[in-house]
Design an enzyme around this catalytic site. Structure first.
Site, short mmCIF file in Angstrom:
data_model
loop_
_atom_site.label_atom_id
_atom_site.label_comp_id
_atom_site.label_asym_id
_atom_site.label_seq_id
_atom_site.Cartn_x
_atom_site.Cartn_y
_atom_site.Cartn_z
N HIS A 242 24.97 -32.87 -50.14
CA HIS A 242 25.00 -33.87 -49.07
C HIS A 242 25.55 -33.28 -47.78
O HIS A 242 24.99 -33.47 -46.70
CB HIS A 242 25.86 -35.06 -49.52
CG HIS A 242 25.94 -36.17 -48.50
ND1 HIS A 242 25.23 -37.34 -48.63
CD2 HIS A 242 26.63 -36.27 -47.34
CE1 HIS A 242 25.49 -38.12 -47.58
NE2 HIS A 242 26.33 -37.49 -46.79
N GLU A 246 23.16 -32.31 -44.34
CA GLU A 246 23.46 -32.90 -43.03
C GLU A 246 23.68 -31.81 -41.98
O GLU A 246 23.19 -31.91 -40.85
CB GLU A 246 24.69 -33.80 -43.14
CG GLU A 246 25.04 -34.53 -41.86
CD GLU A 246 23.94 -35.49 -41.42
OE1 GLU A 246 23.77 -35.65 -40.19
OE2 GLU A 246 23.24 -36.06 -42.29
N LYS A 249 20.30 -30.16 -41.09
CA LYS A 249 19.49 -31.04 -40.24
C LYS A 249 19.96 -30.97 -38.79
O LYS A 249 19.16 -30.83 -37.86
CB LYS A 249 19.57 -32.48 -40.73
CG LYS A 249 18.72 -32.78 -41.96
CD LYS A 249 18.55 -34.29 -42.14
CE LYS A 249 19.89 -34.98 -42.29
NZ LYS A 249 19.73 -36.44 -42.45
N ASN A 250 21.29 -31.05 -38.60
CA ASN A 250 21.84 -31.02 -37.24
C ASN A 250 21.58 -29.67 -36.57
O ASN A 250 21.21 -29.61 -35.39
CB ASN A 250 23.35 -31.30 -37.27
CG ASN A 250 23.65 -32.74 -37.62
OD1 ASN A 250 22.78 -33.59 -37.60
ND2 ASN A 250 24.90 -33.02 -37.94
#
Length: 404
Positions: A242, A246, A249-250
């Protein structure tokens, strides 16, 4: 009918008041492992039927401390009702001293039901905050109170789901269909960090390719320990995934939008195991962020992405809510790790994930409700209202460890 409903509500309130007097029992990942190796469904049932109501009651009391305007939002009211319903289902087992097979099966099914009911809690609470922003002016004090509450609320949710997942994975009906044979519940005693890194990268890259038609490559700089072995750790792979998903993606979004060319600099990942921590550093050349905004990146009410519509809430989880980074940091901190951002404005950003190297030091960090909480979250020293086995071992936890 109204009188019956009133009596039920008052009885529920009394039970919540009673259970909120007790502190949640934080466990270490080693205790989860040790118990899982000698899994005893009866012992787990006896522990959880007391511990889960305590954890639910603690956070339910804090929900009631939220600003009145936020409590009146439809989505927040829905979440409040979910917690009340789940608490009510759990305390039914408190009066049942029996440990029959029928009771154990019913208990496991109720846990699955509660987990499913709360599956959309993050999105729904986020929608409640958006409803407040759309209908009311939010001053700095209210924003700080919401930030403080959401950190505690979502951390509590992580801890509750951890207990539920361990029990249902160890004793549920699908136990024989578990393909991860080395897992103990949701914990992997030999979690290969680089495998989780690659998995998170590939899935984030798929989304990036879909949206931008391009994506940066991945370069792993170091991933072996002092003995030249792949770095492995006792951890919950889904939590690490998780966090990494994240971050990737950023970083991909920032890199593509900053360079706007076909030639993109790669993302660099460094994995190092030290005496205390396993560190995973994700570095990009996505332009970085101003130092003044660094801490804002972990605020729930701050997002650089467009806010989602209600119809997007289930198709694109967390898109635009700005909850990805703050919740990722909670996942890291849940077992006494951390997530830190270091940015060079105009060049790029480094995100460092700290994970405890020793399983007996990876203790749950849980919020506890007490009289200090009633001061509308104005206290400056918040260390007294978190529970950690680093400082104290509650009686109920001692009972848990004695079941080994």
């Amino acid at each position: 009918m109204r009188l019956i409903g009133y009596r039920l509500a008052k009885n529920l309130e009394k039970m919540v008041d009673f259970y909120s007097q007790f502190n949640p029992s934080s466990l270490s990942i080693k205790q989860f492992i040790d118990f899982g190796l000698k899994a005893n469904e009866q012992k787990s049932y006896q522990f959880l039927k007391k511990e889960l109501p305590v954890r639910l009651a603690n956070i339910m009391k804090e929900i009631h401390l939220l600003p009145d305007n936020l409590l009146k939002m439809p989505s927040v009211n829905l979440v409040n009702n979910w917690y009340a319903q789940s608490f009510n289902e759990m305390i039914e087992f408190e009066v049942d001293d029996g440990c029959t097979e029928q009771t154990l099966n019913k208990f496991c099914k109720i846990l699955v039901k509660i987990r499913n009911r709360h599956s959309d809690v993050v999105q729904t609470m986020a929608q409640g905050v958006l409803e407040l922003k759309d209908s009311h002016e939010i001053d700095l004090h209210t924003e700080n109170s919401i930030q403080y509450f959401l950190d505690r609320f979502y951390m509590s949710r992580i801890g509750i789901r951890m207990l539920i997942n361990q029990h249902t994975l160890l004793f549920g009906d699908h136990i024989n269909n578990n393909h991860h044979h080395q897992h103990i519940g949701c914990i992997d005693p030999y979690c290969d960090v680089i495998s989780v890194v690659k998995d998170a990268y590939e899935n984030a890259r798929f989304l990036c390719d879909q949206y931008y038609l391009t994506s940066p490559e991945l370069e792993i700089c170091k991933s072996i320990d002092a003995d030249d072995e792949p770095i492995k750790i006792v951890y919950v792979p889904s939590h690490l995934y998780h966090i990494l998903f994240e971050l990737f993606k950023n970083s991909m979004r920032a890199t593509v939008e900053h360079h706007k060319t076909d030639i993109l600099p790669p993302l660099h990942v460094t994995i190092v195991k030290g005496k205390e921590d396993v560190c995973v550093k994700v570095s990009d050349q996505g332009g970085g962020i101003p130092r003044s905004l660094s801490e804002r990146m972990f605020h729930y009410m701050y997002s650089t992405a467009p806010q989602p519509s209600k119809s997007d809430a289930h198709t694109v989880p967390l898109a635009g809510y700005g909850y990805g980074l703050p919740i990722s940091r909670l996942y890291a901190r849940y077992l006494h790790g951390d997530l830190v951002l270091l940015s060079c404005d105009g060049f790029g950003t480094e995100a460092i994930i700290y994970l405890k190297a020793l399983s007996n030091e990876a203790n749950e960090l849980l919020p506890i409700y007490n009289k200090m909480s009633t001061r509308f979250y104005k206290i400056t020293d918040h260390t007294i209202d978190w529970r950690s086995t680093c400082n104290h071992t509650p009686i109920s936890q001692q009972q848990f460890t004695q079941t080994q």
